[in-house]
Scaffold this motif. Structure first.
Motif, short mmCIF file in Angstrom:
data_model
loop_
_atom_site.label_atom_id
_atom_site.label_comp_id
_atom_site.label_asym_id
_atom_site.label_seq_id
_atom_site.Cartn_x
_atom_site.Cartn_y
_atom_site.Cartn_z
N LEU A 489 0.82 -1.21 0.00
CA LEU A 489 0.00 0.00 0.00
C LEU A 489 0.86 1.26 0.00
N LYS A 490 2.10 1.15 0.48
CA LYS A 490 3.00 2.29 0.52
C LYS A 490 3.90 2.39 -0.71
N THR A 491 4.12 1.29 -1.40
CA THR A 491 5.07 1.29 -2.52
C THR A 491 4.40 0.92 -3.84
N TYR A 492 4.03 -0.34 -4.00
CA TYR A 492 3.52 -0.85 -5.27
C TYR A 492 2.23 -0.16 -5.69
N LEU A 493 1.33 0.09 -4.75
CA LEU A 493 0.05 0.69 -5.11
C LEU A 493 0.22 2.10 -5.68
N PRO A 494 0.83 3.05 -4.94
CA PRO A 494 0.97 4.39 -5.53
C PRO A 494 2.01 4.46 -6.63
N GLY A 495 3.12 3.72 -6.47
CA GLY A 495 4.23 3.85 -7.41
C GLY A 495 3.99 3.17 -8.74
N ASP A 496 3.25 2.07 -8.71
CA ASP A 496 3.02 1.30 -9.94
C ASP A 496 1.56 1.38 -10.39
N ILE A 497 0.64 0.80 -9.60
CA ILE A 497 -0.75 0.65 -10.03
C ILE A 497 -1.42 1.99 -10.29
N LEU A 498 -1.40 2.88 -9.30
CA LEU A 498 -2.11 4.15 -9.44
C LEU A 498 -1.43 5.07 -10.44
N THR A 499 -0.10 5.02 -10.51
CA THR A 499 0.61 5.79 -11.53
C THR A 499 0.20 5.32 -12.93
N LYS A 500 0.17 4.02 -13.11
CA LYS A 500 -0.20 3.45 -14.42
C LYS A 500 -1.58 3.94 -14.85
N VAL A 501 -2.54 3.85 -13.95
CA VAL A 501 -3.92 4.20 -14.31
C VAL A 501 -4.07 5.71 -14.50
N ASP A 502 -3.42 6.51 -13.65
CA ASP A 502 -3.54 7.96 -13.79
C ASP A 502 -3.02 8.42 -15.15
N ARG A 503 -1.81 8.02 -15.52
CA ARG A 503 -1.24 8.51 -16.78
C ARG A 503 -1.99 7.96 -17.99
N ALA A 504 -2.38 6.67 -17.94
CA ALA A 504 -3.09 6.08 -19.07
C ALA A 504 -4.46 6.71 -19.26
N SER A 505 -5.17 6.97 -18.17
CA SER A 505 -6.50 7.56 -18.27
C SER A 505 -6.43 9.03 -18.66
N MET A 506 -5.51 9.76 -18.05
CA MET A 506 -5.40 11.19 -18.34
C MET A 506 -4.93 11.46 -19.76
N ALA A 507 -4.22 10.50 -20.36
CA ALA A 507 -3.83 10.64 -21.76
C ALA A 507 -5.06 10.76 -22.66
N HIS A 508 -6.19 10.24 -22.17
CA HIS A 508 -7.44 10.26 -22.93
C HIS A 508 -8.49 11.15 -22.29
N ALA A 509 -8.09 11.99 -21.32
CA ALA A 509 -9.03 12.85 -20.60
C ALA A 509 -10.18 12.03 -20.04
N LEU A 510 -9.83 10.92 -19.40
CA LEU A 510 -10.79 10.02 -18.76
C LEU A 510 -10.55 10.05 -17.26
N GLU A 511 -11.59 10.26 -16.48
CA GLU A 511 -11.46 10.21 -15.02
C GLU A 511 -11.72 8.78 -14.55
N VAL A 512 -10.78 8.22 -13.81
CA VAL A 512 -10.94 6.88 -13.25
C VAL A 512 -11.07 7.00 -11.73
N ARG A 513 -12.09 6.39 -11.18
CA ARG A 513 -12.34 6.39 -9.74
C ARG A 513 -12.12 4.98 -9.19
N VAL A 514 -11.65 4.93 -7.95
CA VAL A 514 -11.26 3.64 -7.35
C VAL A 514 -11.96 3.46 -6.00
N PRO A 515 -13.21 3.02 -6.03
CA PRO A 515 -13.98 2.91 -4.77
C PRO A 515 -13.35 1.99 -3.73
N LEU A 516 -12.63 0.94 -4.15
CA LEU A 516 -12.02 0.04 -3.17
C LEU A 516 -10.87 0.71 -2.42
N LEU A 517 -10.48 1.91 -2.85
CA LEU A 517 -9.44 2.66 -2.15
C LEU A 517 -10.01 3.87 -1.41
N ASP A 518 -11.32 3.90 -1.22
CA ASP A 518 -11.90 4.88 -0.31
C ASP A 518 -11.27 4.69 1.06
#
Length: 647
Positions: A489-518
């Motif tokens: 939760l301190k390394t792989y999640l923000p550094g890999d998973i969330l980074t991957k989704v943020d850049r890939a989605s924002m490249a298309h002006a798509l907002e991605v929400r992650v309810p399991l990370l509320d």
């Protein structure tokens, strides 16, 4: 979703270069193509690119309070903004919009630095309070939204959603951080708070920065405001916990459905995304938009599971088949990520975001389920190793398995359970060292040979495991499984998973929400007994039990696949020449960072089929792409996006 950027003079009210601020802002145009705004005053410049999601007619940024003394630029979504709006209105604050952004300025006025503890959502924002001469910068608890910053020698503080915006300032130092290079070739990404550039940082999840003008108060004051508690709750029957889990899942998905634009969900056919889509369908009572990617090779395709869930919940399902050899994104990904990034699943993630944008502007994903509920297979392997550690004293275990690990032949062609060398090496280490060894894209012995003697001298003995050791020292739990989840939760999640989704989605002006990370959901789940997460070798045990009346057994209990691509065959086949040109040409050699004889050995062994070095070669290929497209090319907006290669 949006992009934010800014320039702040710490030592006085120096004039801000408006043209530079505009260039920084435009590098993030892809994050917010709907509108752009700038605010410049003495010693301060704020920039914003907007993707309109809530209150489309107003809510433009930078956004001010009533008298213009407080201004904010914000990226993200505050899911409890309506409740906060009512509370703040009762306390005397006046709202001019119904936008979640305005809540932040009034929350700051009311609660100061503690305002972040009242926010439920994903966010990165910077707020200027002219009366207090204070810049306040914050990032959400799990690191869903990014924030980069640098303090320059001239006393200017730069920040942005992406590193490319900071690179637009020619005064930003471009020197690589040797420790970041070591970390990248261990993790496949550069973990928070470091970046690949010396002197540029990521604001860590759950942290704030406070900057106040004045000679004695100029340095940024960083503070952590949240952590995952991992405090065990009261013991109750599993059936009661499963029932409460399902109710909490419904509530948290419901809270993420607030939008004024089209909304849908990613659907891979796995447990997490299927659970989120199921809740969406039940809560809305409508046909939900879903999307998934299929591959033309059955070994990598799980689209039929996604289709099964789509049929069950009568979703409007969008599916596109792409060629498994969809490897034409290497240079584009380097430009999007700004840092070396070696997770090859960025390719299918980019494609599914591209598909989703054709029908929706907001998509819900199932990210976070594996970290919350111990779903990764590596947790099972680590717990088996932990049983051995518990039975053998350290004085016997380390020399015995150390010897076996050094002398046992490497079998990277074999299934994980048969890779005895890897297991022996892990058993010779303690819990944190063993886990680090298991998740590293290349072990210590390989990195020692890969990195040049000059770079190793610069490192002065620093090793990437220190990232995990630092987090482990602060972990609020002594349970072994919970500790490993905490590390992820301190390394792989923000550094890999969330980074991957943020850049890939924002490249298309798509907002991605992650309810399991509320964060409220994460807090509650962290307090569940570890035995209900990993139970008799079954990950996500209680999560799957809770969903048994909602999803079929095929979906709940099938073998996890993930977004895998045929890296090994790519690097021997269609990318063979690309590997040789990129890795054995002058680009890497001129850096002085690598032992080029060893790089050539890796290439020859892999391409001959004698060994599988896919992970280190891909990491090197993406590092070379970063050098070529980011460091040498300079900053710029994202390039034209190529179409998917249809099967």
């Amino acid at each position: 979703m949006c992009g934010i950027t800014g320039i702040f003079s710490l030592h006085g009210q120096a004039e801000i270069d408006r043209q530079l601020l505009a260039r920084m802002n435009e590098t993030q145009h892809h994050r917010g193509p709907d509108e752009g705004g700038l605010h410049v005053e003495a010693g301060l410049g704020l920039g914003h690119r907007r993707l309109s999601i809530v209150d489309l007619s107003s809510g433009q940024q930078p956004l001010f309070n009533e008298d213009g003394s407080v201004v904010v630029v914000f990226n993200g979504m505050i899911y409890n903004y309506r409740e906060l709006m009512r509370e703040l209105t009762a306390l005397g604050h006046q709202f001019r919009s119904r936008c979640d952004t305005e809540v932040i300025v009034h929350a700051w006025e009311q609660w100061g630095r503690d305002c972040v503890t009242r926010l439920r959502g994903m966010f990165a924002f910077a707020l200027w309070d002219r009366q207090r001469q204070t810049l306040f910068v914050a990032r959400d608890r799990l690191g869903i939204k990014p924030l980069f910053y640098a303090l320059l020698p001239d006393g200017r503080f730069l920040f942005a959603s992406e590193l490319k915006a900071l690179l637009a300032d020619p005064a930003l130092p471009r020197a690589l951080d040797p420790c970041a290079v070591e970390e990248y070739f261990a993790y496949g990404y550069v973990p928070e708070p470091r970046t690949i550039l010396r002197g540029v940082h990521k604001l860590s999840p759950g942290h704030t920065l406070l900057l106040q003008r004045g000679a004695t108060r100029g340095q940024p004051q960083q503070q952590r405001y949240w952590d995952i508690p991992f405090q065990l709750g009261s013991q109750r029957p599993a059936e009661e916990i499963a029932a409460e889990l399902l109710e909490r899942l419904r509530e948290v998905v419901g809270s993420h459905l607030v939008t004024d634009v089209s909304l849908g969900g990613f659907l891979s056919g796995g447990v997490d995304s299927s659970a989120v889509v199921a809740m969406m369908a039940q809560l809305t009572g409508e046909s939900v938009n879903t999307c998934s990617i299929a591959f033309n090779d059955p070994a990598y395709d799980e689209s039929h599971y996604a289709a099964q869930v789509a049929q069950q919940f009568r979703t409007r399902h969008h599916m596109r088949t792409v060629d498994k050899d969809d490897y034409g994104l290497i240079d584009l990904l380097a430009k999007l990520y700004d840092e070396p990034y070696a997770d090859s699943s960025a390719i299918p993630t980019y494609r599914v975001c591209q598909l989703a944008k054709e029908s929706v502007t907001v998509a819900l994903s199932g990210d976070g389920g594996d970290e919350n509920f111990a779903g990764y297979r590596r947790y099972r392997y680590a717990m088996n190793e932990e049983k051995v550690r518990a039975r053998l004293p350290e004085g016997l275990r380390k020399p015995l398995f150390g010897f076996l690990g050094r002398h046992y032949p490497k079998a990277d062609w074999a299934p994980r359970v048969l890779r005895a060398k890897t297991t022996f090496e892990a058993l010779a280490r303690d819990t944190v060292e063993g886990y680090f060894h298991g998740v590293s894209i290349m072990p210590d012995r390989v990195r020692q040979r890969l990195l040049s003697p000059g770079l190793r001298r610069e490192l002065q003995g620093y090793q990437a495991i220190e990232v995990m050791r630092g987090h482990a020292a602060q972990a609020p739990t002594e349970d072994a499984l919970s500790l490993l989840q905490y590390l992820d939760l301190k390394t792989y999640l923000p550094g890999d998973i969330l980074t991957k989704v943020d850049r890939a989605s924002m490249a298309h002006a798509l907002e991605v929400r992650v309810p399991l990370l509320d964060h409220q959901f994460v807090e509650w789940v962290s307090g569940l007994p570890p035995a209900l997460k990993l139970h008799e070798g079954q990950g996500k045990y209680i999560f799957k039990k809770a969903l048994e009346g909602t999803l079929s057994e095929d979906i709940l209990y099938r073998r996890k696949m993930g977004f895998s691509i045929p890296l090994s065959s790519w690097l021997r086949g269609p990318l063979r020449q690309v590997v040789q040109d990129s890795l054995l040409g002058p680009l890497l050699r001129q850096t002085g960072l690598f032992d080029m004889d060893f790089v050539q050995e890796l290439v020859e062994q892999h391409q001959s089929g004698r060994r599988d070095h896919a992970a280190p070669l891909w990491a090197l290929l993406m590092f070379a792409a970063f050098l070529r497209n980011v460091l040498q090319a300079g900053a710029g907006a994202a390039p034209q996006q190529p179409a998917a290669r249809a099967a």
